[in-house]
Design an enzyme around this catalytic site. Structure first.
Site, mmCIF file in Angstrom:
data_model
loop_
_atom_site.group_PDB
_atom_site.id
_atom_site.type_symbol
_atom_site.label_atom_id
_atom_site.label_comp_id
_atom_site.label_asym_id
_atom_site.label_seq_id
_atom_site.Cartn_x
_atom_site.Cartn_y
_atom_site.Cartn_z
ATOM 1 N N ASN A 140 6.071 -1.630 11.228
ATOM 2 C CA ASN A 140 5.260 -1.112 10.127
ATOM 3 C C ASN A 140 5.593 -1.913 8.859
ATOM 4 O OD1 ASN A 140 3.632 0.724 8.573
ATOM 5 N ND2 ASN A 140 4.077 2.280 10.122
ATOM 6 N N ASN B 75 5.166 5.960 3.313
ATOM 7 C CA ASN B 75 4.429 6.672 2.258
ATOM 8 C C ASN B 75 4.232 8.158 2.497
ATOM 9 O OD1 ASN B 75 3.999 4.207 0.819
ATOM 10 N ND2 ASN B 75 2.507 3.665 2.391
ATOM 11 N N THR B 76 4.838 8.694 3.546
ATOM 12 C CA THR B 76 4.812 10.140 3.767
ATOM 13 C C THR B 76 6.252 10.617 3.689
ATOM 14 O OG1 THR B 76 2.809 10.094 5.112
ATOM 15 C CG2 THR B 76 4.284 11.954 5.470
ATOM 16 N N PHE C 45 -1.507 8.097 4.369
ATOM 17 C CA PHE C 45 -2.284 8.727 5.452
ATOM 18 C C PHE C 45 -3.510 9.481 4.943
ATOM 19 C CE2 PHE C 45 1.690 9.383 8.424
ATOM 20 C CZ PHE C 45 1.721 8.026 8.655
ATOM 21 N N ASN D 104 0.838 -1.205 0.000
ATOM 22 C CA ASN D 104 0.000 0.000 0.000
ATOM 23 C C ASN D 104 0.866 1.246 0.000
ATOM 24 O OD1 ASN D 104 -0.427 1.873 2.568
ATOM 25 N ND2 ASN D 104 0.162 -0.159 3.308
ATOM 26 N N SER E 115 5.764 5.104 8.662
ATOM 27 C CA SER E 115 5.117 4.821 7.375
ATOM 28 C C SER E 115 6.079 5.194 6.254
ATOM 29 C CB SER E 115 3.834 5.629 7.220
ATOM 30 O OG SER E 115 3.455 5.615 5.862
ATOM 31 N N LYS F 73 5.852 3.533 17.010
ATOM 32 C CA LYS F 73 5.807 2.445 16.025
ATOM 33 C C LYS F 73 6.945 2.592 15.035
ATOM 34 C CE LYS F 73 2.768 0.030 12.820
ATOM 35 N NZ LYS F 73 1.377 -0.138 12.366
HETATM 36 C C1 LIG Z 1 -3.603 -1.034 3.669
HETATM 37 C C2 LIG Z 1 -2.723 -0.781 4.866
HETATM 38 C C3 LIG Z 1 -2.773 0.455 5.493
HETATM 39 C C4 LIG Z 1 -1.967 0.704 6.613
HETATM 40 N N1 LIG Z 1 -2.032 1.910 7.233
HETATM 41 C C5 LIG Z 1 -1.311 2.139 8.363
HETATM 42 C C6 LIG Z 1 -1.408 3.351 9.056
HETATM 43 O O1 LIG Z 1 -2.189 4.241 8.705
HETATM 44 N N2 LIG Z 1 -0.628 3.532 10.145
HETATM 45 C C7 LIG Z 1 0.235 2.568 10.607
HETATM 46 O O2 LIG Z 1 0.898 2.780 11.618
HETATM 47 N N3 LIG Z 1 0.337 1.387 9.968
HETATM 48 C C8 LIG Z 1 -0.419 1.164 8.872
HETATM 49 N N4 LIG Z 1 -0.315 -0.050 8.230
HETATM 50 C C9 LIG Z 1 0.658 -1.049 8.727
HETATM 51 C C10 LIG Z 1 0.014 -2.104 9.620
HETATM 52 O O3 LIG Z 1 -0.520 -1.525 10.789
HETATM 53 C C11 LIG Z 1 1.054 -3.172 10.019
HETATM 54 O O4 LIG Z 1 2.074 -2.561 10.779
HETATM 55 C C12 LIG Z 1 1.681 -3.855 8.810
HETATM 56 O O5 LIG Z 1 0.742 -4.017 7.765
HETATM 57 C C13 LIG Z 1 2.246 -5.232 9.157
HETATM 58 O O6 LIG Z 1 1.243 -6.087 9.653
HETATM 59 P P1 LIG Z 1 0.450 -7.173 8.742
HETATM 60 O O7 LIG Z 1 1.477 -7.963 8.003
HETATM 61 O O8 LIG Z 1 -0.364 -7.963 9.718
HETATM 62 O O9 LIG Z 1 -0.409 -6.375 7.819
HETATM 63 C C14 LIG Z 1 -1.103 -0.311 7.103
HETATM 64 C C15 LIG Z 1 -1.074 -1.553 6.458
HETATM 65 C C16 LIG Z 1 -1.863 -1.807 5.369
HETATM 66 C C17 LIG Z 1 -1.808 -3.157 4.710
#
Ligand SMILES: Cc1cc2nc3c(=O)[nH]c(=O)nc-3n(C[C@H](O)[C@H](O)[C@H](O)COP(=O)(O)O)c2cc1C
Length: 362
Positions: free
Chosen positions: A254, A184-185, A117, A113, A182, A225
């Protein structure tokens, strides 16, 4: 399993973000229905754990990014989640990056992704959660994750931006998560560097203490985080800063910008999550646990799909775990399945409480 056979194929015919938004809208409606619909959270004597003064009915939480704007907070307990992290919320409302910006890689159990934000902004989210809190008592702890508004630049303005969201949201949270990871910022991950991170964390910790004194309550626990794309040296610096600033704990990890363990067609820019992230995220937890000697709570996230994954992450040092991508592939009851599986694994190994298990396999 109904989700895999019937629901997932339907959802997967749609663009990932559209499927997500539609599902979330339905869940938001369900969340607003009379409290009678909500069941008590899934729990068991083996699964209850105290972390930073909070009691968790079970250790499996919803990771940030799924319910970014806090629209469906009460519903997640019905699926077996033991806590929810909403956000990331930014101080100003912002649309995020151009679409499409979420991509599925089903053969690999992965997502990429680059949402960037997309957020209703902390003023709107604070009003929403405030209304929710007035109407009912949440059955599980709620974390609120805050991040930087894209268009804000310059160190002082960025610090101010975090503080604005913190002041609006912290009284509504059982714990606050400071997101500096993140991918992406633009420029966000620089805030993981020692000096900047120290300034940011100290400012928020002091603000938290001052706000708590005014309200005559204990300061809200703060977690930072972090990204999986750090060296061990970087991590040691984060640990040093976290301890110095008096931050409660660390959430790791993350999404990653690395593409190791992934076949080459995953070429979209953005953060990779899911199965390819699992080993790296587990290693980070293990290293953090060793560095902190188990003295500060860690929340493990990244590639957790099964009870075995969660069990190993807890053994590596996580007091709690979180899931996002695993839910996209396994369905919303993934939390319940992980919990029932955890009980069986603990019974097999003669472990009575989760607290005993944390870090045992470091
Ligand atoms: C579509 C998507 C959006 C995410 N948005 C955020 C976010 O806004 N803030 C954040 O701290 N992590 C965000 N994450 C990261 C997740 O919280 C997590 O740290 C990461 O995906 C690893 O866990 P997973 O493998 O179970 O998905 C996002 C992940 C995905 C897939």
């Amino acid at each position: 399993m109904i989700y895999r056979r019937a629901i997932r194929p339907l959802l997967f015919t749609q663009d990932p973000e559209i499927a997500h938004e539609r599902t979330l809208e339905m869940l938001a409606i369900a969340s607003g229905l009379p409290a009678g619909l909500s069941r008590p959270p899934y729990t068991h004597s083996r699964l209850i754990i105290e972390v930073a003064g909070m009691t968790f009915p079970n250790p499996v939480g919803l990771a940030a990014g799924c319910d970014k704007n806090g629209k469906a907070i009460p519903i997640w307990a019905n699926f077996g989640f033991g806590f929810v992290e909403t956000g990331t919320v930014t101080a100003q409302p912002q649309p995020g990056n151009p679409k499409p910006r979420v991509f599925r890689f089903p053969e690999q159990g992965a997502l990429v992704n680059r949402l960037g934000f997309n957020s209703d902004g902390s003023e709107v989210v604070a009003k929403r959660i405030s209304k929710l809190r007035r109407g009912r008592k949440l059955s599980t702890p709620l974390g609120i994750n805050i991040g930087k508004t894209k268009l804000v630049s310059g160190d002082d303005a960025i610090l101010d931006d975090y503080r604005t969201s913190f002041r609006r949201l912290s009284r509504l949270a059982d714990f606050v998560v400071i997101n500096v990871s993140s991918p992406n910022t633009p420029g966000l991950r620089q805030w993981q560097e020692k000096d900047k991170l120290g300034t940011l964390l100290k400012m928020l910790a002091e603000d938290g203490i001052a706000l708590a004194q005014k309200r005559n309550v204990p300061p809200v626990p703060l977690f930072v985080k972090i990204s999986p794309d750090m060296t061990e040296g970087d991590m040691a610096e984060v640990v040093e800063v976290v301890i110095e600033a008096g931050i409660t704990g660390i959430i790791a990890t993350n999404t990653t910008i690395a593409r190791e363990g992934v076949v080459s067609h995953v070429e979209q820019t953005g953060g990779l999550s899911g199965k390819p992230l699992k080993d790296r995220a587990a290693t980070v937890i293990r290293q953090l646990y060793r560095m902190t000697e188990g003295k500060i709570p860690l929340i493990g996230v990244g590639g957790i799909f099964t009870a075995q994954d969660a069990y190993e992450r807890i053994r590596a040092g996580a007091s709690l775990v979180q899931v996002y991508t695993g839910m996209v592939y396994e369905g919303p009851f993934v939390a319940r399945h992980i919990n029932t599986g955890l009980i069986k694994l603990m019974e097999r190994d003669g472990v009575e409480t989760l607290a005993e298990l944390v870090g045992i396999g470091k």
